[in-house]
Every structure is written in C-alpha cells, then in structure tokens.
Design an enzyme around this catalytic site. Structure first.
Site, mmCIF file in Angstrom:
data_model
loop_
_atom_site.group_PDB
_atom_site.id
_atom_site.type_symbol
_atom_site.label_atom_id
_atom_site.label_comp_id
_atom_site.label_asym_id
_atom_site.label_seq_id
_atom_site.Cartn_x
_atom_site.Cartn_y
_atom_site.Cartn_z
ATOM 1 N N ASP A 124 0.928 -1.313 0.069
ATOM 2 C CA ASP A 124 -0.033 -0.082 -0.046
ATOM 3 C C ASP A 124 0.921 1.110 0.042
ATOM 4 O O ASP A 124 1.941 1.033 0.280
ATOM 5 C CB ASP A 124 -1.123 0.047 1.145
ATOM 6 C CG ASP A 124 -1.657 1.328 1.218
ATOM 7 O OD1 ASP A 124 -2.319 1.782 0.152
ATOM 8 O OD2 ASP A 124 -2.145 1.841 2.320
ATOM 9 N N SER A 125 0.368 2.569 -0.168
ATOM 10 C CA SER A 125 0.946 3.562 -0.111
ATOM 11 C C SER A 125 1.313 3.941 1.201
ATOM 12 O O SER A 125 1.803 5.161 1.376
ATOM 13 C CB SER A 125 0.113 4.646 -1.180
ATOM 14 O OG SER A 125 -0.931 4.731 -0.090
ATOM 15 N N HIS A 157 -6.927 3.291 3.652
ATOM 16 C CA HIS A 157 -6.654 4.174 5.033
ATOM 17 C C HIS A 157 -7.797 4.384 5.721
ATOM 18 O O HIS A 157 -7.989 4.462 6.980
ATOM 19 C CB HIS A 157 -5.857 5.518 4.679
ATOM 20 C CG HIS A 157 -4.480 5.295 4.217
ATOM 21 N ND1 HIS A 157 -3.858 4.845 3.256
ATOM 22 C CD2 HIS A 157 -3.420 5.723 5.122
ATOM 23 C CE1 HIS A 157 -2.734 4.675 3.103
ATOM 24 N NE2 HIS A 157 -2.247 5.502 4.268
ATOM 25 N N CYS A 188 -4.449 -1.016 -2.220
ATOM 26 C CA CYS A 188 -4.367 0.459 -2.301
ATOM 27 C C CYS A 188 -5.458 0.785 -3.290
ATOM 28 O O CYS A 188 -5.195 0.369 -4.551
ATOM 29 C CB CYS A 188 -3.042 1.061 -2.709
ATOM 30 S SG CYS A 188 -3.029 2.626 -2.920
ATOM 31 N N ASN A 189 -6.519 1.415 -3.264
ATOM 32 C CA ASN A 189 -7.375 1.654 -4.346
ATOM 33 C C ASN A 189 -7.041 2.371 -5.534
ATOM 34 O O ASN A 189 -7.209 2.119 -6.615
ATOM 35 C CB ASN A 189 -8.542 2.343 -3.796
ATOM 36 C CG ASN A 189 -9.629 1.814 -2.672
ATOM 37 O OD1 ASN A 189 -10.679 1.106 -3.105
ATOM 38 N ND2 ASN A 189 -9.235 1.498 -1.621
ATOM 39 N N THR A 190 -6.213 3.348 -5.103
ATOM 40 C CA THR A 190 -5.411 4.157 -6.136
ATOM 41 C C THR A 190 -4.420 3.318 -7.090
ATOM 42 O O THR A 190 -4.310 3.723 -8.325
ATOM 43 C CB THR A 190 -4.647 5.483 -5.669
ATOM 44 O OG1 THR A 190 -5.522 6.177 -4.845
ATOM 45 C CG2 THR A 190 -3.873 6.337 -6.703
ATOM 46 N N TYR A 212 -0.661 8.275 -2.585
ATOM 47 C CA TYR A 212 -0.747 8.030 -4.241
ATOM 48 C C TYR A 212 -1.616 8.945 -4.716
ATOM 49 O O TYR A 212 -1.526 9.036 -6.174
ATOM 50 C CB TYR A 212 -0.685 6.576 -4.383
ATOM 51 C CG TYR A 212 0.557 5.584 -4.209
ATOM 52 C CD1 TYR A 212 1.636 5.945 -3.803
ATOM 53 C CD2 TYR A 212 0.308 4.270 -4.552
ATOM 54 C CE1 TYR A 212 2.585 5.069 -3.265
ATOM 55 C CE2 TYR A 212 1.510 3.199 -4.375
ATOM 56 C CZ TYR A 212 2.722 4.075 -3.720
ATOM 57 O OH TYR A 212 3.486 2.924 -3.459
ATOM 58 N N GLY A 213 -2.756 9.305 -4.192
ATOM 59 C CA GLY A 213 -4.020 9.644 -4.715
ATOM 60 C C GLY A 213 -3.831 11.084 -5.527
ATOM 61 O O GLY A 213 -4.496 11.511 -6.252
ATOM 62 N N CYS A 255 -10.663 4.070 0.084
ATOM 63 C CA CYS A 255 -9.327 4.108 0.168
ATOM 64 C C CYS A 255 -9.080 3.091 1.256
ATOM 65 O O CYS A 255 -9.720 3.381 2.413
ATOM 66 C CB CYS A 255 -8.837 5.433 0.625
ATOM 67 S SG CYS A 255 -7.194 5.638 1.234
#
Length: 258
Positions: free
Chosen positions: A11-12, A185, A74-76, A43-44, A183
């Site tokens: 993940d970011s 997070h 990570c969604n992005t 990352y977004g 996200c």
C-alpha cells in the site's frame, strides 16, 4: 494443495494494514509480507505514470521475497496500475476497488456516497465501474488531507474531525443511505464516521471481500501454507512509529528503504 510461500501485500503507507488484518483474521496460518510505501504517500495525488512506477517497484520488492500472490491493498494503485502489473508479471494479483456494487444494489434512496482519493475517482477503471449503476446517484468526495493525517498518527485530531465533517455533511444532505470507503486508509476512520452519520447510513469497505477473494484464489489455484508456522513481517521506508502503534508489539516491523 500446499504452498508455503508468503502472501505479499503493498500500500501507499499504513492504510493497507486494514486489508492485512482482514486477510490475517480469515487466513491465520498464512505467512504475510506487508510493504508500507509511506515515503511516497499519498498515491492519490500522483500521476498515473508515477503510480504505475511505484507499484512496479513494490511488486518487484515482494517478488524478491518469493511471494506467491500479491494483494494491491491500495485503491489508487489498483485502479491505475493493476492492469499493467498483471500484464508484466506471472504472479496472481488481487486488487481493491470501492465496493460500489453492494451499496448500489441495496440502497433504498438510490443515492450513495463515496469517499476516495483523487487518483481513484479520476481513474478510467472507476469511471467504467460506475457506468454500470446508472440508476444510482453517486455522490463523489475526494478525501483531501485524510491520508496525510492518518500517516502522521493524527487519526483522532481536531483537524481530522473537522475535515471529515466537511466531507460527510453534504453527502448526508443529499440523502445517501450508504457510504463507500474508497481508500484502504479510511477504515481507521470508521469510529468517527459512525458518530457523524445518522444510524440509517451504512458504511461499506472492501477488506472482508478482499480477504475472501484471497482465500478462494489460494484454494483454487495457488495452495495454502502447510507448515502452520505463520509469520507476518512489515516493511516501512520511513520511520515506523505510527505503523508500530497500529500493529502493537506482536509483529516484526523493519525500517528499510526501497
């Protein structure tokens, strides 16, 4: 079918630990290696090219660790890079996308909210996904600043509270009955969100679904850890105080540049 190699997760930053927790709860015997790219969070706000490059870097680190499966927590990164990853590497990938489908399916007001990063909401994959639900109003909100505060350990700060409230109140006014967290997070914000949202508004995140998908993929194609000597190792490329605070003292956290 046994396969004792680890599951890789990246993940970011620390947010993907919300996904790791769901995977670990469902598959406690599996060895996992988690990569927190906090140095490059969030990352977004980055370009697609930068997100792809960072995702490749993380993937190659995990492949050097001989991972049998990589979860892009990570969604992005999923919405911007997973197609490139799947095209270039033989290892299976599981991505994480906003859980729009169940929200749209069960919404009684036909209006749902999604709180996500700019990188996710502006991606081609997300745009394609929402086109399937033309009968549902989707209220999109970029969570500016939320990832940075979470990474800084300021989850319960006054600044976080005020930001969240400013994002959530307009969605409530639009009569949403589901809030989709886009996200990895953001599940760490659920306790605060529940206090802000009316009782009838449901919160949906993707962690449980990703864990089930991981289990199914292991069962069908890859194999489970047969040693029963599970281990979890976490790598962070920044100072890892916040990560250790989330995990507790039970797990090994290694600070290493990558």
């Amino acid at each position: 079918m046994n396969n004792d190699k680890p599951i890789g997760i990246f993940d970011s930053g620390i947010g993907g630990t919300s996904i790791w927790k769901e995977i670990h709860q469902l598959l406690p015997d599996e060895e996992t290696i988690y990569l927190a790219d906090s140095k490059n969070a969030p990352y977004g706000q980055k370009s697609k090219e930068d997100i792809v490059a960072l995702s490749i870097k993380n993937t190659e680190f995990l492949l050097e660790m001989d991972c049998k499966l990589i979860v892009v927590a990570c969604n992005t990164a999923t919405t911007n890079a997973i197609e490139e990853l799947r095209s270039n590497y033989p290892v299976p990938f599981i991505g994480i996308e906003p859980a729009i489908k169940p929200a749209a399916l069960y919404s009684k007001t036909q209006t749902i909210g999604i709180l996500a990063t700019k990188g996710t909401l502006s991606s081609a994959l997300f745009t394609t996904a929402i086109q399937k639900y033309s009968n549902t109003r989707i209220i999109e909100q970029v969570g500016h600043g939320l990832v940075q505060l979470i990474e800084a350990g300021a989850i319960n700060s006054a600044e976080m509270h005020d930001l969240l409230l400013s994002y959530i109140q307009p969605m409530i006014a639009e009569n949403i009955d589901y809030l989709v967290l886009g996200c990895s997070h953001y599940p760490y914000l659920i306790p605060q969100l529940r206090k802000m949202l009316p009782d009838h508004i449901q919160i949906i995140d993707s962690g449980e679904a990703v864990a089930k998908q991981t289990k199914n993929l292991l069962a069908d194609n890859i194999g489970f850890n047969g040693t029963k000597l599970s281990n979890a190792v976490f790598y962070s490329n920044t100072e890892a105080t916040v990560l250790r605070g989330i995990l507790g003292d039970k797990y090994q956290v290694i600070e290493q540049d990558f």
